[in-house]
Design a protein around this motif. Structure first.
Motif, PDB file in Angstrom:
ATOM      1  N   ARG A 336       0.855  -1.188   0.000  1.00 46.73           N
ATOM      2  CA  ARG A 336       0.000   0.000   0.000  1.00 46.73           C
ATOM      3  C   ARG A 336       0.885   1.230   0.000  1.00 46.73           C
ATOM      4  O   ARG A 336       1.754   1.374   0.871  1.00 46.73           O
ATOM      5  CB  ARG A 336      -0.926   0.006   1.216  1.00 46.73           C
ATOM      6  N   VAL A 337       0.666   2.120  -0.962  1.00 47.56           N
ATOM      7  CA  VAL A 337       1.395   3.385  -1.043  1.00 47.56           C
ATOM      8  C   VAL A 337       0.388   4.487  -0.729  1.00 47.56           C
ATOM      9  O   VAL A 337      -0.542   4.732  -1.504  1.00 47.56           O
ATOM     10  CB  VAL A 337       2.029   3.594  -2.442  1.00 47.56           C
ATOM     11  N   ARG A 338       0.587   5.124   0.400  1.00 44.35           N
ATOM     12  CA  ARG A 338      -0.424   6.066   0.883  1.00 44.35           C
ATOM     13  C   ARG A 338      -0.276   7.452   0.255  1.00 44.35           C
ATOM     14  O   ARG A 338       0.731   7.762  -0.387  1.00 44.35           O
ATOM     15  CB  ARG A 338      -0.376   6.141   2.412  1.00 44.35           C
ATOM     16  N   ALA A 339      -1.292   8.256   0.453  1.00 37.95           N
ATOM     17  CA  ALA A 339      -1.403   9.562  -0.194  1.00 37.95           C
ATOM     18  C   ALA A 339      -0.144  10.396   0.013  1.00 37.95           C
ATOM     19  O   ALA A 339       0.375  10.494   1.135  1.00 37.95           O
ATOM     20  CB  ALA A 339      -2.625  10.313   0.351  1.00 37.95           C
ATOM     21  N   GLY A 340       0.340  10.991  -1.076  1.00 39.99           N
ATOM     22  CA  GLY A 340       1.492  11.881  -1.008  1.00 39.99           C
ATOM     23  C   GLY A 340       2.834  11.193  -1.019  1.00 39.99           C
ATOM     24  O   GLY A 340       3.871  11.854  -1.092  1.00 39.99           O
ATOM     25  N   ALA A 341       2.863   9.878  -0.952  1.00 38.29           N
ATOM     26  CA  ALA A 341       4.140   9.154  -0.956  1.00 38.29           C
ATOM     27  C   ALA A 341       4.659   8.997  -2.380  1.00 38.29           C
ATOM     28  O   ALA A 341       3.883   8.980  -3.345  1.00 38.29           O
ATOM     29  CB  ALA A 341       3.977   7.779  -0.309  1.00 38.29           C
ATOM     30  N   ASP A 353       3.772  -1.191   3.886  1.00 44.98           N
ATOM     31  CA  ASP A 353       2.896  -0.020   3.976  1.00 44.98           C
ATOM     32  C   ASP A 353       3.788   1.220   3.919  1.00 44.98           C
ATOM     33  O   ASP A 353       4.533   1.504   4.858  1.00 44.98           O
ATOM     34  CB  ASP A 353       2.112  -0.057   5.290  1.00 44.98           C
ATOM     35  N   VAL A 354       3.721   1.921   2.783  1.00 44.52           N
ATOM     36  CA  VAL A 354       4.511   3.141   2.606  1.00 44.52           C
ATOM     37  C   VAL A 354       3.661   4.308   3.086  1.00 44.52           C
ATOM     38  O   VAL A 354       2.634   4.640   2.479  1.00 44.52           O
ATOM     39  CB  VAL A 354       4.932   3.335   1.140  1.00 44.52           C
ATOM     40  N   GLY A 355       4.079   4.936   4.184  1.00 44.12           N
ATOM     41  CA  GLY A 355       3.273   5.958   4.838  1.00 44.12           C
ATOM     42  C   GLY A 355       3.089   7.224   4.012  1.00 44.12           C
ATOM     43  O   GLY A 355       3.844   7.508   3.067  1.00 44.12           O
ATOM     44  N   GLY A 356       2.084   7.987   4.369  1.00 43.84           N
ATOM     45  CA  GLY A 356       1.775   9.226   3.676  1.00 43.84           C
ATOM     46  C   GLY A 356       2.954  10.181   3.632  1.00 43.84           C
ATOM     47  O   GLY A 356       3.609  10.408   4.645  1.00 43.84           O
ATOM     48  N   GLY A 357       3.224  10.726   2.458  1.00 44.46           N
ATOM     49  CA  GLY A 357       4.294  11.695   2.295  1.00 44.46           C
ATOM     50  C   GLY A 357       5.687  11.112   2.344  1.00 44.46           C
ATOM     51  O   GLY A 357       6.675  11.847   2.243  1.00 44.46           O
ATOM     52  N   ALA A 358       5.823   9.803   2.465  1.00 42.71           N
ATOM     53  CA  ALA A 358       7.153   9.183   2.512  1.00 42.71           C
ATOM     54  C   ALA A 358       7.787   9.197   1.123  1.00 42.71           C
ATOM     55  O   ALA A 358       7.098   9.244   0.099  1.00 42.71           O
ATOM     56  CB  ALA A 358       7.068   7.760   3.044  1.00 42.71           C
ATOM     57  N   SER A 359       9.106   9.134   1.106  1.00 50.57           N
ATOM     58  CA  SER A 359       9.862   9.092  -0.154  1.00 50.57           C
ATOM     59  C   SER A 359      10.765   7.875  -0.123  1.00 50.57           C
ATOM     60  O   SER A 359      11.607   7.749   0.760  1.00 50.57           O
ATOM     61  CB  SER A 359      10.698  10.367  -0.315  1.00 50.57           C
ATOM     62  N   VAL A 360      10.573   6.975  -1.102  1.00 55.16           N
ATOM     63  CA  VAL A 360      11.357   5.750  -1.174  1.00 55.16           C
ATOM     64  C   VAL A 360      12.089   5.717  -2.515  1.00 55.16           C
ATOM     65  O   VAL A 360      11.462   5.752  -3.570  1.00 55.16           O
ATOM     66  CB  VAL A 360      10.461   4.502  -1.041  1.00 55.16           C
ATOM     67  N   GLY A 361      13.430   5.666  -2.458  1.00 58.97           N
ATOM     68  CA  GLY A 361      14.230   5.555  -3.666  1.00 58.97           C
ATOM     69  C   GLY A 361      14.443   6.871  -4.379  1.00 58.97           C
ATOM     70  O   GLY A 361      14.149   7.957  -3.852  1.00 58.97           O
ATOM     71  N   GLY A 362      14.971   6.750  -5.588  1.00 56.53           N
ATOM     72  CA  GLY A 362      15.279   7.922  -6.400  1.00 56.53           C
ATOM     73  C   GLY A 362      16.178   7.522  -7.544  1.00 56.53           C
ATOM     74  O   GLY A 362      16.382   6.327  -7.800  1.00 56.53           O
ATOM     75  N   ASP A 363      16.735   8.483  -8.223  1.00 56.01           N
ATOM     76  CA  ASP A 363      17.653   8.181  -9.310  1.00 56.01           C
ATOM     77  C   ASP A 363      18.900   7.511  -8.756  1.00 56.01           C
ATOM     78  O   ASP A 363      19.435   7.931  -7.726  1.00 56.01           O
ATOM     79  CB  ASP A 363      18.042   9.470 -10.053  1.00 56.01           C
TER      80      ASP A 363
END
Length: 393
Positions: A336-341, A353-363
Motif C-alpha cells: 500500500r502506497v499512501r497519499a502523497g508518498a 505499507d509506505v506511509g503518507g508523504g514518505a519518499s522511497v528511492g530515487g535516481d
C-alpha cells in the motif's frame, strides 16, 4: 518408437542470498515475477509444454513457500496418479541424509532415487531465470550426440559474465573449456543453468568424485562435475538464442521487469501455444479510480490505483492512493502506497505499507524494502538503500 524416458529435476533449494531481503522469508523460486507469477512457474511451464510429466522439485530453504505454491501441481498438469510432481525435501536415515551443500551434492544425495527411476535422460534446471525452452528438443539433441552432458548456452554481457559458468565451444559443438564464475571470463558464452545428463555415467562419475574430494564435498555442478566432464571431452553445447534473463540479483530482477514493460515484451506470457501457468485466480479485476493515471505499466488482479503509476509492475492487491506516485518500480503483493508518498526505482516486498508523504528511492541504484514493514509517514529512504538495514541490530 517409444519416446525416451525423461526426468526433470528442478533445483529449488537454495537461499538466494543475492536477492537479499526478497528471500529472507521465502525461497528464491517462490519470489513473485511480473505481477502474478513465481519464478518456478517458468521451468514448470516449460516441462508441461515439452510433454515431460515426471518432475521432481528439490526443496530445502523455506520449503513451505514453494510447497504452498505448487500444491499438487495441477496448473502444470502434474497432478497424476503415476508420475507427475514429487517434492524432495532434505532427509535423514542413511549416509546421504542431511542438508544439501550445493547442486552436485544434492544430485549425489538423490542418486539412488534417480537410478531407481532409470530415465534415459536427466534434465537438471534451476528456477531463477525467465525464459521459454522446449526441454525435449534439448534431450533429443543430447541423446543423438553421445555426450555425457549437454549444456544449454546463451550469450551474456561481458561485464556480467563472471556470475556464470563460462564455456568455450568448438566448431563441432563440443565444450572445449568450462570455468565456473571465473574472475576473468574467456568468452561471453554462459551456461543458462539447463543441463541434460546421461544418468548412469554421470552418477557413476559423481560417486568417483565424491571419493576424491572427501570432506570438501561435491558443492555445485560447476565445482567438480562439469569441469571433469568437459576435461574428458564428454560435454556438448546446445545454443539458445531466445530471451533468457537470470534474475538472481536485485538489479537483474528489477531490469527483467523493465524488459516486460516494453511496447513489445521479450516473451508473450499468455501466448496461446506456450502460456506460462501459475497458481492463481484468487483476485478480482484491477481498478483504476477517478484520479488514477497509468502509463506503460503492468497491473495485476486486485490492484487499486488512485494515484500516478508510470513504468511499474503492480502485483495482486497493491493499492496506490490518490496523490501517491510510483515510478519505475516493482510492487509485490499487498503493498500500500499512501497519499502523497513517492516510490522511485524500487522493489517493494509483500505487504509493505509506505506511509503518507514518505519518499522511497530515487535516481541511482535500486532501492529494496523488505517484507511486511511499515515506512513511517514522511520518512525518506535513499536511492540504493536496503530497508530495514540487514546489518543493523
Amino acid at each position: 518408437m517409444a519416446l525416451p524416458r525423461v526426468l526433470v529435476l528442478v533445483l529449488a533449494g537454495g537461499k538466494g542470498n543475492r536477492l537479499e531481503l526478497l528471500t529472507e522469508t521465502r525461497a528464491k523460486p517462490a519470489v513473485p515475477f511480473a505481477g502474478v507469477y513465481r519464478l518456478i512457474d517458468f521451468p514448470l511451464s516449460n516441462c508441461q509444454h515439452s510433454g515431460i510429466a515426471d518432475v521432481w522439485v528439490s526443496v530445502q530453504y523455506q520449503p513451505q513457500s514453494v510447497s504452498e505454491h505448487l500444491a499438487n501441481g495441477r496448473p502444470w498438469d502434474l497432478d497424476r496418479t503415476t508420475g507427475g510432481l514429487m517434492m524432495l525435501p532434505p532427509f535423514q536415515g542413511n549416509e546421504r541424509g542431511g542438508w544439501t551443500e550445493g547442486t552436485a551434492d544434492g544430485l549425489w544425495r538423490q542418486a539412488e532415487l534417480v537410478r531407481g527411476f532409470d530415465p534415459d535422460a536427466l534434465v537438471v534446471v534451476s528456477s531463477d531465470a525467465v525464459y521459454k525452452l522446449d526441454y525435449r528438443e534439448v534431450v533429443d539433441a543430447h541423446l543423438g550426440s553421445g555426450a555425457e552432458v549437454t549444456m544449454v548456452t546463451t550469450e551474456v554481457a561481458a561485464d556480467d559474465a563472471a556470475r556464470y559458468g563460462i564455456v568455450r565451444v568448438g566448431d563441432d559443438g563440443r565444450v572445449a573449456d568450462y570455468a565456473y564464475k571465473p574472475d576473468e571470463p574467456a568468452t561471453t558464452t554462459a551456461t543458462n543453468e539447463v543441463f541434460v545428463f546421461s544418468p548412469r555415467p554421470t552418477l557413476d562419475r559423481l560417486e568417483a568424485l565424491a571419493d576424491e574430494v572427501g570432506d570438501d564435498g561435491l558443492e555445485d555442478l560447476g565445482s567438480h562435475l562439469l569441469p571433469a566432464q568437459t576435461g574428458d571431452g564428454a560435454a556438448r553445447a546446445f545454443r539458445f538464442d531466445g530471451y533468457w534473463r537470470d534474475v538472481g540479483t536485485v538489479t537483474s530482477y528489477w531490469e527483467a521487469h523493465q524488459d516486460f514493460l516494453a511496447e513489445e515484451p521479450p516473451l508473450d506470457l499468455d501466448e496461446h501455444a506456450w502460456p506460462v501457468h501459475t497458481r492463481g485466480g484468487r483476485h478480482s479485476a484491477a481498478r483504476v479510480l477517478d484520479d488514477g493515471r497509468i502509463e506503460n505499466s503492468l497491473l495485476s488482479g486486485g490492484t487499486r490505483v488512485s494515484g500516478d503509476v508510470r513504468g511499474s509492475v503492480l502485483s495482486p492487491g497493491v493499492i496506490v492512493e490518490a496523490g501517491a506516485t510510483v515510478v519505475d518500480s516493482v510492487l509485490l503483493p499487498g503493498v500500500r502506497v499512501r497519499a502523497g508518498a513517492t516510490v522511485t526505482r524500487a522493489v517493494i516486498d509483500d505487504r509493505v505499507d509506505v506511509g503518507g508523504g514518505a519518499s522511497v528511492g530515487g535516481d541511482g541504484d535500486i532501492t529494496l524494502v523488505g517484507r511486511g514493514v511499515r515506512v513511517e509517514d514522511g520518512a525518506e529512504i535513499a536511492a540504493g538503500a536496503r530497508f530495514p538495514d540487514p546489518e543493523s541490530d
